[in-house]
Design an enzyme around this catalytic site. Structure first.
Site, PDB file in Angstrom:
ATOM      1  N   THR A 155       0.909  -1.142   0.000  1.00 55.44           N
ATOM      2  CA  THR A 155       0.000   0.000   0.000  1.00 55.44           C
ATOM      3  C   THR A 155       0.941   1.183   0.000  1.00 55.44           C
ATOM      4  O   THR A 155       2.147   0.992   0.086  1.00 55.44           O
ATOM      5  CB  THR A 155      -0.872  -0.033   1.274  1.00 55.44           C
ATOM      6  OG1 THR A 155      -1.726  -1.163   1.197  1.00 55.44           O
ATOM      7  CG2 THR A 155      -1.731   1.193   1.464  1.00 55.44           C
ATOM      8  N   THR A 182      -4.095   2.249  -2.083  1.00 52.79           N
ATOM      9  CA  THR A 182      -3.636   0.872  -2.228  1.00 52.79           C
ATOM     10  C   THR A 182      -4.311   0.120  -3.353  1.00 52.79           C
ATOM     11  O   THR A 182      -5.398   0.491  -3.810  1.00 52.79           O
ATOM     12  CB  THR A 182      -3.886   0.100  -0.906  1.00 52.79           C
ATOM     13  OG1 THR A 182      -3.203  -1.141  -0.939  1.00 52.79           O
ATOM     14  CG2 THR A 182      -5.358  -0.150  -0.666  1.00 52.79           C
ATOM     15  N   SER A 199     -11.175  -1.517   6.006  1.00 52.11           N
ATOM     16  CA  SER A 199      -9.754  -1.221   5.806  1.00 52.11           C
ATOM     17  C   SER A 199      -9.078  -0.964   7.139  1.00 52.11           C
ATOM     18  O   SER A 199      -9.740  -0.718   8.149  1.00 52.11           O
ATOM     19  CB  SER A 199      -9.639   0.031   4.931  1.00 52.11           C
ATOM     20  OG  SER A 199      -8.300   0.460   4.846  1.00 52.11           O
ATOM     21  N   SER A 200      -7.750  -1.016   7.115  1.00 49.38           N
ATOM     22  CA  SER A 200      -6.969  -0.597   8.287  1.00 49.38           C
ATOM     23  C   SER A 200      -6.243   0.726   8.032  1.00 49.38           C
ATOM     24  O   SER A 200      -5.486   1.192   8.883  1.00 49.38           O
ATOM     25  CB  SER A 200      -5.915  -1.656   8.629  1.00 49.38           C
ATOM     26  OG  SER A 200      -6.534  -2.880   8.891  1.00 49.38           O
ATOM     27  N   GLY A 227       0.936  -1.271   5.200  1.00 52.01           N
ATOM     28  CA  GLY A 227       1.315  -2.368   6.094  1.00 52.01           C
ATOM     29  C   GLY A 227       0.173  -3.279   6.488  1.00 52.01           C
ATOM     30  O   GLY A 227       0.276  -4.007   7.475  1.00 52.01           O
ATOM     31  N   GLY A 228      -0.951  -3.256   5.741  1.00 49.85           N
ATOM     32  CA  GLY A 228      -2.066  -4.163   6.051  1.00 49.85           C
ATOM     33  C   GLY A 228      -2.499  -3.983   7.490  1.00 49.85           C
ATOM     34  O   GLY A 228      -2.702  -2.868   7.967  1.00 49.85           O
TER      35      GLY A 228
HETATM   36  O1  DON Z   1      -7.187  -1.475   3.362  1.00 47.79           O
HETATM   37  C1  DON Z   1      -6.422  -2.194   3.963  1.00 47.79           C
HETATM   38  O2  DON Z   1      -6.368  -2.247   5.180  1.00 47.79           O
HETATM   39  C2  DON Z   1      -5.455  -3.049   3.177  1.00 47.79           C
HETATM   40  N1  DON Z   1      -5.977  -3.293   1.863  1.00 47.79           N
HETATM   41  C3  DON Z   1      -4.142  -2.375   3.143  1.00 47.79           C
HETATM   42  C4  DON Z   1      -3.115  -3.176   2.434  1.00 47.79           C
HETATM   43  C5  DON Z   1      -1.742  -2.768   2.744  1.00 47.79           C
HETATM   44  O3  DON Z   1      -1.486  -1.908   3.538  1.00 47.79           O
HETATM   45  C6  DON Z   1      -0.681  -3.512   2.078  1.00 47.79           C
HETATM   46  N2  DON Z   1       0.578  -2.936   2.387  1.00 47.79           N
HETATM   47  N3  DON Z   1       1.547  -2.837   2.749  1.00 47.79           N
END
Ligand code: DON
Length: 571
Positions: free
Chosen positions: A382, A400, A453-454, A474-475
């Site tokens: 992201t 993202t 989402s986060s 960072g998910g």
């Molecule tokens: O929206 C979200 O929380 C996830 N799709 C974010 C994904 C993400 O941060 C991947 N990255 N490093």
């Protein structure tokens, strides 16, 4: 398109007198002090080329929103792993006079989607079905988001904001070592999912650092967007290409889905941590509520006295994280579909009561819901950028495709990557997604719904004035990375760059593990925590924060995360 916010000619004058410059450039020029801080504006993003685009817009007299739009499109070109026009995101905005707003341009489930669309006949999730190929994609929101942001707050002409990205796509840019590595790693997947080819596949041999990536189809698509605005993407030739791609490969997004997509202005989540006001993202991101819950959970404890990453500090933060992520799984989803008990989740008495069960002698065990697996970290991607202009308008924007290079599918003829954001839904209650996050009914799939989402773009005020702009990819670790970065500054007096670079740790309720970056905890701290029953596991990088801090003396410090190619451009 319509123009508002402020003025250009002072900007122009300053630009004529002194040039802005990049990270690490010589001091002594206008706007930079001896400590390497800047006065006139900062753009910090995942790629130097995009930060430079943003700075050029600021120098042309554009405001922070203009720069954000230009950076978003530039990142779609120079950072294809996460920068995007085929994905979505969230923006928090604070104007120089203290008004704040947030924009939700999150992807949306297509009208043809359904609750169990990623399950097999036995009701189990089909491996990779929500992750790769066109069925993994939600209806993209980024272009609508940028149009909405520009219409409401933009100052410069729309085309001025698109031209730099178009140039980067048609002339090409030099890929970094990390990008060469990622593109080579994904080669087999790109080949199998893109039978008509894509610019992301090198004609011969492997990518190497410094190779020039030219994306002609993407340049054409950006031209459509430049000339026709949202219609250049959601209608006409680009929409035709997207729908044709869906029809060839089993996807479900239709012309009507594209035409119906709308970015939504939402009321920010506001709260306080000590003397600071936190302005952050409401649902469908869980980030804002969770961040405030975390800050409020640790507020009563003397973190400063305990010290940075000491055992008591880590313990109280981890226990807060465990409790907050358990709430996230249960209660959060798209507010247009589910009622989120926002007030209750943020009530001081509730947060305090949650922390009552903290036992200093041992770790609180997470309940026995099916454990997730965080080892998918290498797929994460992201991106976040922070911008402040010379008037003090601030943008915090996280965007993202979800996984690295999203669904690994480039729309043939239109040259942009599709997201795989559908995996952020809870494809089955209790089944972990690619970040090991579990969820329930509140985040189940429904037509038109936005997946939870986060992402946690955040702006902080101190005494009514702009103080910090922060966010990260960072998910599932986004929320905890933003949390730690904020505490590193507010409690441990770290400079912005130190706070961003500091090693991080992360707990998300399930799995019941404290993930740490190598070296995040010194051996004494780790021994103390293990004695209390904490399971500690070293994993790869956590977060990639790009942040800006306003000092008491009115200059800006930035933090560009050394975990990536991130760089600032400032003047
Ligand atoms: O929206 C979200 O929380 C996830 N799709 C974010 C994904 C993400 O941060 C991947 N990255 N490093």
């Amino acid at each position: 398109m319509r123009k508002r916010i402020k003025p250009s000619f002072i900007g122009l004058l300053v630009w004529l007198v002194g040039a802005g410059h990049l990270t690490g450039c010589v001091s002594g020029q206008l706007g930079k002090n001896n400590s390497g801080e800047y006065r006139n504006g900062v753009v910090v993003s995942a790629k130097k080329e995009a930060s430079v685009v943003g700075l050029d817009i600021l120098k042309k007299g554009g405001n922070a929103i203009d720069a954000a739009v230009a950076v978003q499109f530039a990142l779609a070109v120079v950072y294809p792993g996460a920068g995007n026009i085929g994905g979505g995101g969230f923006m928090v905005y604070r104007s120089a006079d203290g008004r704040s707003n947030t924009l939700d341009f999150r992807e949306q489930a297509a009208a043809g989607s359904s609750r169990d669309m990623y399950l097999d006949a036995a009701g189990n999730p089909v491996v990779d079905k929500s992750l790769y190929g066109s069925l993994a994609a939600g209806v993209p929101g980024s272009v609508a988001g940028m149009v909405a942001a520009h219409e409401k707050y933009g100052h410069l002409k729309w085309e001025v904001l698109l031209n730099p990205a178009i140039r980067l796509a048609e002339d090409g840019f030099k890929i970094s070592a990390a990008q060469a590595h990622e593109l080579n790693e994904l080669k087999a997947r790109f080949v199998s999912l893109n039978p008509r080819g894509t610019a992301l596949l090198k004609a011969k041999g492997d990518w190497v650092e410094g190779d020039v990536l030219v994306q002609e189809q993407l340049a054409n698509t950006l031209r459509q967007i430049r000339d026709k605005g949202a219609a250049g993407f959601y209608e006409g030739a680009v929409a035709d290409s997207l729908v044709a791609e869906m029809q060839r490969s089993g996807g479900i997004i239709t012309k009507a889905d594209l035409k119906n997509y709308k970015a939504v202005w939402r009321t920010p989540i506001l709260g306080n941590y000590k003397a600071y006001k936190i302005i952050t993202m409401p649902p469908p991101s869980s980030g804002g509520i969770a961040l405030l819950q975390l800050l409020k959970s640790v507020e009563p404890f003397p973190l400063k006295r305990w010290g940075f990453n000491r055992d008591s500090t880590v313990q109280v933060m981890v226990e807060a994280e465990r409790r907050v992520y358990a709430d996230r799984a249960e209660y959060m989803g798209d507010p247009d579909f589910v009622k989120i008990p926002e007030k209750s989740l943020l009530a001081g008495a509730y947060i305090k009561s949650r922390m009552h069960s903290l036992d200093w002698n041992k770790a609180t065990p997470s309940s026995a819901l099916r454990a997730g697996d965080l080892t998918a970290a290498e797929h994460e991607e992201t991106t976040h950028f922070s911008i402040v202009d010379r008037y003090g308008n601030a943008v915090s924007l996280t965007t993202t495709l979800n996984g690295s290079y999203g669904a690994a599918m480039v729309v043939s003829g239109a040259g942009f990557l599709l997201n795989n954001e559908m995996d952020d839904f809870s494809v089955k209650p209790g089944a972990p997604n690619m970040y090991g996050l579990v969820g329930g009914e509140a985040n189940s799939i429904a037509p038109g719904k936005r997946m939870l989402s986060s992402m946690t773009p955040t702006i902080i005020e101190k005494e009514g004035k702009l103080f910090m702009i922060v966010g990260t990819p960072g998910g599932s670790t986004i929320i905890t990375s933003v949390f730690q970065t904020i505490l590193n500054v507010l409690e441990f007096n770290q400079k912005m760059q130190t706070a961003v670079a500091a090693k991080k740790f992360h707990h998300q309720w399930l799995p019941d593990v404290v993930y740490v970056e190598d070296g995040a905890l010194d051996s004494t701290t780790a021994v103390q925590l293990k004695k209390k029953g904490y399971v500690i596991e070293v994993r790869g990088p956590i977060g990639r924060v790009d942040a800006i801090l306003k000092t008491k003396w009115g200059y800006y410090q930035y933090g560009a995360d050394p975990r990536g190619d991130d760089a600032a451009a400032a003047w």
